[in-house]
Design a protein around this motif. Sequence first.
Motif, PDB file in Angstrom:
ATOM      1  N   GLY A  13     123.639 163.092  40.988  1.00  0.00           N
ATOM      2  CA  GLY A  13     123.887 162.187  39.876  1.00  0.00           C
ATOM      3  C   GLY A  13     125.350 161.997  39.542  1.00  0.00           C
ATOM      4  O   GLY A  13     125.734 160.975  38.975  1.00  0.00           O
ATOM      5  N   VAL A  14     126.178 162.957  39.888  1.00  0.00           N
ATOM      6  CA  VAL A  14     127.608 162.852  39.567  1.00  0.00           C
ATOM      7  C   VAL A  14     128.483 162.692  40.816  1.00  0.00           C
ATOM      8  O   VAL A  14     129.705 162.633  40.707  1.00  0.00           O
ATOM      9  N   LEU A  15     127.874 162.580  41.960  1.00  0.00           N
ATOM     10  CA  LEU A  15     128.629 162.541  43.211  1.00  0.00           C
ATOM     11  C   LEU A  15     129.552 161.332  43.316  1.00  0.00           C
ATOM     12  O   LEU A  15     130.717 161.461  43.707  1.00  0.00           O
ATOM     13  N   GLU A  16     129.076 160.142  42.972  1.00  0.00           N
ATOM     14  CA  GLU A  16     129.933 158.954  43.026  1.00  0.00           C
ATOM     15  C   GLU A  16     131.146 159.132  42.123  1.00  0.00           C
ATOM     16  O   GLU A  16     132.273 158.814  42.511  1.00  0.00           O
ATOM     17  N   TYR A  17     130.907 159.618  40.918  1.00  0.00           N
ATOM     18  CA  TYR A  17     131.986 159.846  39.967  1.00  0.00           C
ATOM     19  C   TYR A  17     133.007 160.837  40.535  1.00  0.00           C
ATOM     20  O   TYR A  17     134.213 160.612  40.450  1.00  0.00           O
ATOM     21  N   CYS A  18     132.536 161.905  41.141  1.00  0.00           N
ATOM     22  CA  CYS A  18     133.431 162.902  41.725  1.00  0.00           C
ATOM     23  C   CYS A  18     134.267 162.311  42.863  1.00  0.00           C
ATOM     24  O   CYS A  18     135.475 162.553  42.944  1.00  0.00           O
ATOM     25  N   ILE A  19     133.649 161.524  43.716  1.00  0.00           N
ATOM     26  CA  ILE A  19     134.382 160.917  44.831  1.00  0.00           C
ATOM     27  C   ILE A  19     135.457 159.971  44.323  1.00  0.00           C
ATOM     28  O   ILE A  19     136.604 160.011  44.777  1.00  0.00           O
ATOM     29  N   LEU A  20     135.112 159.118  43.371  1.00  0.00           N
ATOM     30  CA  LEU A  20     136.111 158.207  42.811  1.00  0.00           C
ATOM     31  C   LEU A  20     137.245 158.980  42.151  1.00  0.00           C
ATOM     32  O   LEU A  20     138.418 158.619  42.288  1.00  0.00           O
ATOM     33  N   SER A  21     136.923 160.065  41.474  1.00  0.00           N
ATOM     34  CA  SER A  21     137.943 160.892  40.826  1.00  0.00           C
ATOM     35  C   SER A  21     138.860 161.549  41.851  1.00  0.00           C
ATOM     36  O   SER A  21     140.075 161.629  41.651  1.00  0.00           O
ATOM     37  N   LEU A  34     135.204 165.686  51.488  1.00  0.00           N
ATOM     38  CA  LEU A  34     134.123 166.661  51.659  1.00  0.00           C
ATOM     39  C   LEU A  34     134.610 168.074  51.343  1.00  0.00           C
ATOM     40  O   LEU A  34     133.921 168.835  50.641  1.00  0.00           O
ATOM     41  N   GLU A  35     135.790 168.424  51.807  1.00  0.00           N
ATOM     42  CA  GLU A  35     136.348 169.753  51.564  1.00  0.00           C
ATOM     43  C   GLU A  35     136.609 169.976  50.069  1.00  0.00           C
ATOM     44  O   GLU A  35     136.320 171.052  49.534  1.00  0.00           O
ATOM     45  N   THR A  36     137.131 168.969  49.396  1.00  0.00           N
ATOM     46  CA  THR A  36     137.367 169.069  47.958  1.00  0.00           C
ATOM     47  C   THR A  36     136.053 169.290  47.214  1.00  0.00           C
ATOM     48  O   THR A  36     135.977 170.122  46.301  1.00  0.00           O
ATOM     49  N   LEU A  37     135.028 168.561  47.603  1.00  0.00           N
ATOM     50  CA  LEU A  37     133.714 168.731  46.970  1.00  0.00           C
ATOM     51  C   LEU A  37     133.149 170.122  47.237  1.00  0.00           C
ATOM     52  O   LEU A  37     132.617 170.767  46.336  1.00  0.00           O
ATOM     53  N   LYS A  38     133.279 170.598  48.463  1.00  0.00           N
ATOM     54  CA  LYS A  38     132.784 171.934  48.799  1.00  0.00           C
ATOM     55  C   LYS A  38     133.544 173.006  48.036  1.00  0.00           C
ATOM     56  O   LYS A  38     132.953 173.969  47.553  1.00  0.00           O
ATOM     57  N   ASP A  39     134.873 172.847  47.917  1.00  0.00           N
ATOM     58  CA  ASP A  39     135.681 173.806  47.158  1.00  0.00           C
ATOM     59  C   ASP A  39     135.242 173.879  45.708  1.00  0.00           C
ATOM     60  O   ASP A  39     135.362 174.922  45.056  1.00  0.00           O
ATOM     61  N   LEU A  43     127.629 171.096  46.733  1.00  0.00           N
ATOM     62  CA  LEU A  43     127.045 171.304  48.056  1.00  0.00           C
ATOM     63  C   LEU A  43     126.672 169.969  48.684  1.00  0.00           C
ATOM     64  O   LEU A  43     125.576 169.457  48.483  1.00  0.00           O
ATOM     65  N   VAL A  44     127.613 169.416  49.439  1.00  0.00           N
ATOM     66  CA  VAL A  44     127.448 168.093  50.036  1.00  0.00           C
ATOM     67  C   VAL A  44     127.630 168.219  51.542  1.00  0.00           C
ATOM     68  O   VAL A  44     128.476 168.969  52.011  1.00  0.00           O
ATOM     69  N   VAL A  45     126.849 167.457  52.297  1.00  0.00           N
ATOM     70  CA  VAL A  45     126.969 167.459  53.751  1.00  0.00           C
ATOM     71  C   VAL A  45     127.476 166.097  54.220  1.00  0.00           C
ATOM     72  O   VAL A  45     127.416 165.112  53.480  1.00  0.00           O
ATOM     73  N   GLU A  46     127.971 166.052  55.441  1.00  0.00           N
ATOM     74  CA  GLU A  46     128.516 164.806  55.989  1.00  0.00           C
ATOM     75  C   GLU A  46     127.504 163.674  55.951  1.00  0.00           C
ATOM     76  O   GLU A  46     127.854 162.532  55.712  1.00  0.00           O
ATOM     77  N   GLY A  47     126.250 163.983  56.189  1.00  0.00           N
ATOM     78  CA  GLY A  47     125.212 162.959  56.196  1.00  0.00           C
ATOM     79  C   GLY A  47     125.016 162.292  54.847  1.00  0.00           C
ATOM     80  O   GLY A  47     124.429 161.218  54.763  1.00  0.00           O
ATOM     81  N   THR A  48     125.506 162.914  53.799  1.00  0.00           N
ATOM     82  CA  THR A  48     125.436 162.341  52.454  1.00  0.00           C
ATOM     83  C   THR A  48     126.682 161.533  52.142  1.00  0.00           C
ATOM     84  O   THR A  48     126.596 160.457  51.544  1.00  0.00           O
ATOM     85  N   ILE A  49     127.830 162.032  52.540  1.00  0.00           N
ATOM     86  CA  ILE A  49     129.087 161.428  52.104  1.00  0.00           C
ATOM     87  C   ILE A  49     129.391 160.102  52.790  1.00  0.00           C
ATOM     88  O   ILE A  49     129.857 159.168  52.143  1.00  0.00           O
ATOM     89  N   THR A  54     130.454 154.265  52.325  1.00  0.00           N
ATOM     90  CA  THR A  54     130.172 152.887  52.752  1.00  0.00           C
ATOM     91  C   THR A  54     129.637 152.062  51.591  1.00  0.00           C
ATOM     92  O   THR A  54     130.048 150.922  51.387  1.00  0.00           O
ATOM     93  N   ARG A  55     128.725 152.654  50.823  1.00  0.00           N
ATOM     94  CA  ARG A  55     128.173 151.942  49.675  1.00  0.00           C
ATOM     95  C   ARG A  55     129.248 151.625  48.633  1.00  0.00           C
ATOM     96  O   ARG A  55     129.296 150.516  48.093  1.00  0.00           O
TER      97      ARG A  55
END
Length: 111
Positions: A13-21, A34-39, A43-49, A54-55
């Motif tokens: 639910g907060v992943l888009e917000y985190c990526i934009l941030s 991906l590394e920033t999110l994991k740090d 818990l995100v995998v490449e298949g999600t990011i 792209t979206r």
Amino acid sequence: MNIENTKAQMRKGVLEYCILSILNGEDKYASEILETLKDAKMLVVEGTIYPLLTRLKNAGLLNYRWEESTSGPPRKYYTLTETGKMFLKELDTTWDELRKATNLVTNTKNS
């Protein structure tokens, strides 16, 4: 009820917000994001990011450019568009309101 499923849904639910941030003020390639999110214990995998990036690009919130790498193939660097910056600003406000409301409901003292 499965607690792991609920926790995963909360993170999604907060992943888009985190990526934009993460991209606010600094261009990054997918592995750095991906590394920033994991740090941060997201818990995100490449298949999600990749589909999410792209979206966000297709929605006009991100652009990308290819840049040569000294340690392998060229890298696709993502950057916020002006629309993405405005979108992030709105999400910042919404997140702050949601955080305050959640803290009130859950009686959390620290914000």
